[in-house]
Design a protein around this motif. Sequence first.
Motif, PDB file in Angstrom:
ATOM      1  N   ALA A  88       0.832  -1.209   0.000  1.00 40.24           N
ATOM      2  CA  ALA A  88       0.000   0.000   0.000  1.00 40.24           C
ATOM      3  C   ALA A  88       0.862   1.254   0.000  1.00 40.24           C
ATOM      4  O   ALA A  88       0.565   2.230  -0.700  1.00 40.24           O
ATOM      5  CB  ALA A  88      -0.937  -0.008   1.202  1.00 40.24           C
ATOM      6  N   THR A  89       1.947   1.235   0.765  1.00 38.78           N
ATOM      7  CA  THR A  89       2.846   2.397   0.826  1.00 38.78           C
ATOM      8  C   THR A  89       3.503   2.635  -0.530  1.00 38.78           C
ATOM      9  O   THR A  89       3.569   3.774  -1.006  1.00 38.78           O
ATOM     10  CB  THR A  89       3.913   2.195   1.918  1.00 38.78           C
ATOM     11  N   VAL A  90       3.970   1.575  -1.161  1.00 38.30           N
ATOM     12  CA  VAL A  90       4.601   1.700  -2.481  1.00 38.30           C
ATOM     13  C   VAL A  90       3.590   2.227  -3.501  1.00 38.30           C
ATOM     14  O   VAL A  90       3.915   3.103  -4.309  1.00 38.30           O
ATOM     15  CB  VAL A  90       5.216   0.350  -2.917  1.00 38.30           C
ATOM     16  N   ALA A  91       2.373   1.735  -3.465  1.00 41.06           N
ATOM     17  CA  ALA A  91       1.350   2.206  -4.407  1.00 41.06           C
ATOM     18  C   ALA A  91       1.091   3.702  -4.200  1.00 41.06           C
ATOM     19  O   ALA A  91       0.988   4.459  -5.172  1.00 41.06           O
ATOM     20  CB  ALA A  91       0.066   1.412  -4.231  1.00 41.06           C
ATOM     21  N   ARG A  92       1.003   4.138  -2.938  1.00 42.38           N
ATOM     22  CA  ARG A  92       0.770   5.557  -2.654  1.00 42.38           C
ATOM     23  C   ARG A  92       1.939   6.405  -3.140  1.00 42.38           C
ATOM     24  O   ARG A  92       1.760   7.446  -3.768  1.00 42.38           O
ATOM     25  CB  ARG A  92       0.543   5.772  -1.157  1.00 42.38           C
ATOM     26  N   ILE A  93       3.169   5.930  -2.875  1.00 39.47           N
ATOM     27  CA  ILE A  93       4.357   6.678  -3.297  1.00 39.47           C
ATOM     28  C   ILE A  93       4.422   6.778  -4.822  1.00 39.47           C
ATOM     29  O   ILE A  93       4.672   7.842  -5.378  1.00 39.47           O
ATOM     30  CB  ILE A  93       5.629   6.029  -2.713  1.00 39.47           C
ATOM     31  N   LYS A  94       4.163   5.671  -5.503  1.00 39.82           N
ATOM     32  CA  LYS A  94       4.185   5.698  -6.973  1.00 39.82           C
ATOM     33  C   LYS A  94       3.123   6.647  -7.530  1.00 39.82           C
ATOM     34  O   LYS A  94       3.338   7.282  -8.556  1.00 39.82           O
ATOM     35  CB  LYS A  94       3.978   4.297  -7.529  1.00 39.82           C
ATOM     36  N   SER A  95       1.981   6.757  -6.839  1.00 39.66           N
ATOM     37  CA  SER A  95       0.911   7.631  -7.330  1.00 39.66           C
ATOM     38  C   SER A  95       1.311   9.097  -7.301  1.00 39.66           C
ATOM     39  O   SER A  95       0.694   9.924  -7.969  1.00 39.66           O
ATOM     40  CB  SER A  95      -0.370   7.417  -6.519  1.00 39.66           C
ATOM     41  N   THR A  96       2.361   9.441  -6.548  1.00 41.30           N
ATOM     42  CA  THR A  96       2.845  10.824  -6.504  1.00 41.30           C
ATOM     43  C   THR A  96       3.864  11.107  -7.604  1.00 41.30           C
ATOM     44  O   THR A  96       4.350  12.229  -7.723  1.00 41.30           O
ATOM     45  CB  THR A  96       3.505  11.145  -5.147  1.00 41.30           C
ATOM     46  N   GLY A  97       4.227  10.074  -8.375  1.00 42.35           N
ATOM     47  CA  GLY A  97       5.201  10.240  -9.443  1.00 42.35           C
ATOM     48  C   GLY A  97       6.612   9.849  -9.063  1.00 42.35           C
ATOM     49  O   GLY A  97       7.534   9.962  -9.875  1.00 42.35           O
ATOM     50  N   ILE A  98       6.815   9.382  -7.838  1.00 43.69           N
ATOM     51  CA  ILE A  98       8.143   8.942  -7.416  1.00 43.69           C
ATOM     52  C   ILE A  98       8.438   7.582  -8.031  1.00 43.69           C
ATOM     53  O   ILE A  98       7.600   6.684  -8.019  1.00 43.69           O
ATOM     54  CB  ILE A  98       8.240   8.857  -5.879  1.00 43.69           C
TER      55      ILE A  98
END
Length: 147
Positions: A88-98
Amino acid sequence: MKGITSLGHVAINVIDLEKSLDYYVNKLGFPEMLRLKRDDGETWLVYLRITDEQYLEIFPGAENDRAPASWHTNGMTHMCWTIDDLDATVARIKSTGITLLSEPSKGLDGNRQAWLEDPDGNRIELMEMHPDCLQYQAIKRLHAEGV
């Protein structure tokens, strides 16, 4: 060492304070707590909240373009944040463009991890602790030894 209760903070030097704050505050979600200013009003450092007892200190004015790229240079090689739900953390981080340096995988210690780096090249490990990981086994052993 007896008497220590936790790791209080990690401090990093950055080139562009606003770019770093965008990364850590807006993309990763660490709220800004406070700023300490020099006598001339210039920002000396910014405290970001990781937990109520752990902080990230960001100092503007780094001398180099990026943190050392080699894993073998003197100094800190990375900071690690323990994560409850890595996916979930990785998905959230990727959604910011990181973009991640590495996708989630199981490490030699039995924990799941993913890696990223900030705008200055400071490496960050995200680690989801496994209930039977080597660290927890070692802590259990130390407690049994009275340490």
